[in-house]
Design an enzyme around this catalytic site. Structure first.
Site, mmCIF file in Angstrom:
data_model
loop_
_atom_site.group_PDB
_atom_site.id
_atom_site.type_symbol
_atom_site.label_atom_id
_atom_site.label_comp_id
_atom_site.label_asym_id
_atom_site.label_seq_id
_atom_site.Cartn_x
_atom_site.Cartn_y
_atom_site.Cartn_z
ATOM 1 N N ARG A 46 0.865 -1.197 0.000
ATOM 2 C CA ARG A 46 0.000 0.000 0.000
ATOM 3 C C ARG A 46 0.888 1.228 0.000
ATOM 4 N NH1 ARG A 46 -4.984 1.903 3.838
ATOM 5 N NH2 ARG A 46 -6.001 0.441 2.434
ATOM 6 N N HIS B 145 -7.837 0.956 -5.851
ATOM 7 C CA HIS B 145 -7.946 0.144 -4.640
ATOM 8 C C HIS B 145 -8.690 -1.144 -5.016
ATOM 9 C CE1 HIS B 145 -7.867 -0.884 -0.557
ATOM 10 N NE2 HIS B 145 -8.698 -0.015 -0.024
ATOM 11 N N GLN C 132 -10.499 -3.520 -2.550
ATOM 12 C CA GLN C 132 -11.721 -2.899 -2.019
ATOM 13 C C GLN C 132 -12.900 -3.201 -2.945
ATOM 14 O OE1 GLN C 132 -12.079 -0.800 0.914
ATOM 15 N NE2 GLN C 132 -14.198 -1.239 0.445
ATOM 16 N N ASP D 28 -17.084 8.076 -0.158
ATOM 17 C CA ASP D 28 -15.768 7.886 0.466
ATOM 18 C C ASP D 28 -15.378 9.233 1.071
ATOM 19 O OD1 ASP D 28 -13.221 6.979 1.157
ATOM 20 O OD2 ASP D 28 -12.467 6.860 -0.897
ATOM 21 N N CYS E 263 -16.257 2.566 1.869
ATOM 22 C CA CYS E 263 -15.083 1.697 2.095
ATOM 23 C C CYS E 263 -14.572 1.774 3.525
ATOM 24 C CB CYS E 263 -13.978 2.092 1.115
ATOM 25 S SG CYS E 263 -13.559 3.834 1.178
ATOM 26 N N ARG F 99 -13.863 -7.752 2.878
ATOM 27 C CA ARG F 99 -12.476 -7.476 2.468
ATOM 28 C C ARG F 99 -11.601 -8.700 2.735
ATOM 29 N NH1 ARG F 99 -10.332 -2.634 2.480
ATOM 30 N NH2 ARG F 99 -8.807 -3.702 1.204
HETATM 31 N N1 NVA Z 1 -9.881 7.210 -0.813
HETATM 32 C C1 NVA Z 1 -9.459 6.748 0.482
HETATM 33 C C2 NVA Z 1 -9.716 5.294 0.642
HETATM 34 C C3 NVA Z 1 -9.332 4.724 1.970
HETATM 35 C C4 NVA Z 1 -9.638 3.272 2.083
HETATM 36 C C5 NVA Z 1 -8.000 7.068 0.692
HETATM 37 O O1 NVA Z 1 -7.202 6.868 -0.231
HETATM 38 O O2 NVA Z 1 -7.663 7.526 1.784
HETATM 39 N N1 CP Z 2 -11.111 0.505 3.314
HETATM 40 C C1 CP Z 2 -9.801 0.433 3.627
HETATM 41 O O1 CP Z 2 -8.929 0.168 2.797
HETATM 42 O O2 CP Z 2 -9.562 0.658 4.935
HETATM 43 P P1 CP Z 2 -8.129 0.811 5.604
HETATM 44 O O3 CP Z 2 -7.542 2.104 5.110
HETATM 45 O O4 CP Z 2 -8.378 0.809 7.081
HETATM 46 O O5 CP Z 2 -7.265 -0.337 5.168
#
Ligand code: NVA
Ligand code: CP
Length: 333
Positions: free
Chosen positions: A106, A133, A136, A229, A270, A315
């Site tokens: 990540r 993602h 997700q 989101d 998410c 997930r």
């Molecule tokens: N769009 C958000 C998703 C988190 C799971 C981010 O990138 O922070």
């Molecule tokens: N939805 C998601 O990816 O959550 P986290 O950022 O907690 O992994």
């Protein structure tokens, strides 16, 4: 269908049938987990999970799925490795691939996960980048299918910051699964033309549509799923809160918006979510801008239409399916 040794970097890398097979495999794992049936199929394998951004769900899903499959799991946090600052991505990939059977990553730039995959000769799984993602989207579509019993022909409306990573993967997955996709948000945060251009021909082939709009009236009696989101994603500067709130407050998912969707519509997110003042970031934003709920109201978040915790659970099952399929070597008889 053979996934052995493949990377999982973006939804568009997989065919419709491959994605459906991943969902079907996740359903089998969920059944086994619920029935308490052990499935430790990889007692001799180990995986590394690298996080350059924070995480709850993705990290825990990879860890639990890894343990359930009998594997050893090493977690490297944003400061816990040499990667990027003292050691190149290429060298990190080549080292980790000598020690581990699979690598999750990540981070920020999609190029980093693509490069990891290029240099590591073990499967690399994308746990979120600025661009997409994909794990997700798999968990989300498992949730939608569980609820409605099918996917094809349904309409998913993503409301808010439509150019973000989650929206991009949902658009790709909708096109692949024959679901109509509406990206509804302000013109300033409009989804990229490039990703729309990639997804539209797939949607056409699968008999569904992609709509990009700034008009919430487009959701009227159409949406089966309203998805939102956070207004500011991981890695974006905190100074942008003011601008984002101004742009996005008209797109908050509230009761009035849910009433515009179909009567049977569900709400998805998410997570994590700013739906109350029970987080330090929400309180800081509240002090400066006076806003108490952001992308979704507490009422909708906690309503019967909201399946956000089913999503969070799924997930894990879908990530387990991706790891299993890409690590399992089928032997010819
Ligand atoms: N769009 C958000 C998703 C988190 C799971 C981010 O990138 O922070
Ligand atoms: N939805 C998601 O990816 O959550 P986290 O950022 O907690 O992994």
């Amino acid at each position: 269908m053979d996934f052995y040794g493949k990377d999982f970097l973006r939804i568009l890398d997989f065919s419709e049938n491959e994605l459906k097979y991943m969902l079907a495999t996740a359903r089998e794992f969920k059944k086994m987990k619920r029935a308490g049936q052990s499935h430790k199929v990889f007692p001799d394998k180990n995986i590394a999970i690298l996080f350059e951004k924070t995480s709850t769900r993705t990290r825990c899903s990879f860890e639990v799925a890894g343990y359930d499959l009998g594997m050893g799991v090493t977690y490297l946090d944003p400061t816990g490795s040499q990667m990027g600052h003292k050691e190149s991505i290429a060298d990190t990939a080549r080292v980790l691939a000598r020690l581990y059977d699979g690598i999750e990553y990540r981070g920020f730039d999609q190029k980093v996960v693509d490069d990891l995959a290029k240099y590591a000769d073990v499967p690399v799984w994308n746990g979120l980048t600025d661009e997409c993602h994909p794990t997700q989207a798999l968990g989300d579509f498992m949730t939608i299918e569980e609820h409605f019993g099918n996917l094809k022909g349904l309409t998913l409306a993503f409301v808010g910051d439509t150019r973000n990573n989650v929206a991009n993967s949902l658009m790709a997955m909708s096109a692949k699964m024959g679901m109509n996709f509406i990206a509804c948000g302000p013109t300033e945060l409009r989804t990229s033309d490039e990703i729309v251009a990639k997804c539209k021909p797939i949607a056409e082939k699968n008999g569904c549509t992609i709509t990009v709009t700034n008009d919430i009236a487009e959701l009227e009696s159409r949406a089966d799923v309203i998805y939102t989101d956070v207004w500011l994603s991981l890695g974006e500067p905190q100074e942008k809160w003011g601008e984002r709130i101004e742009l996005l407050k008209a797109y908050q998912v509230n009761k009035a918006m849910m009433e515009k969707a179909k009567e049977t519509a569900i709400f998805l997110h998410c997570l994590p979510s700013f739906h109350d003042l029970n987080t330090s970031i929400a309180r800081d934003v509240n002090k400066v801008f006076g806003i108490e709920e952001m992308e979704v109201t507490d009422e909708v978040f906690n309503s019967e239409q909201s399946l956000v915790f089913e999503q969070a659970e799924n997930r894990m099952h879908t990530i387990k399916a991706v790891m299993f399929l890409t690590l399992y070597e089928r032997r010819e008889k």
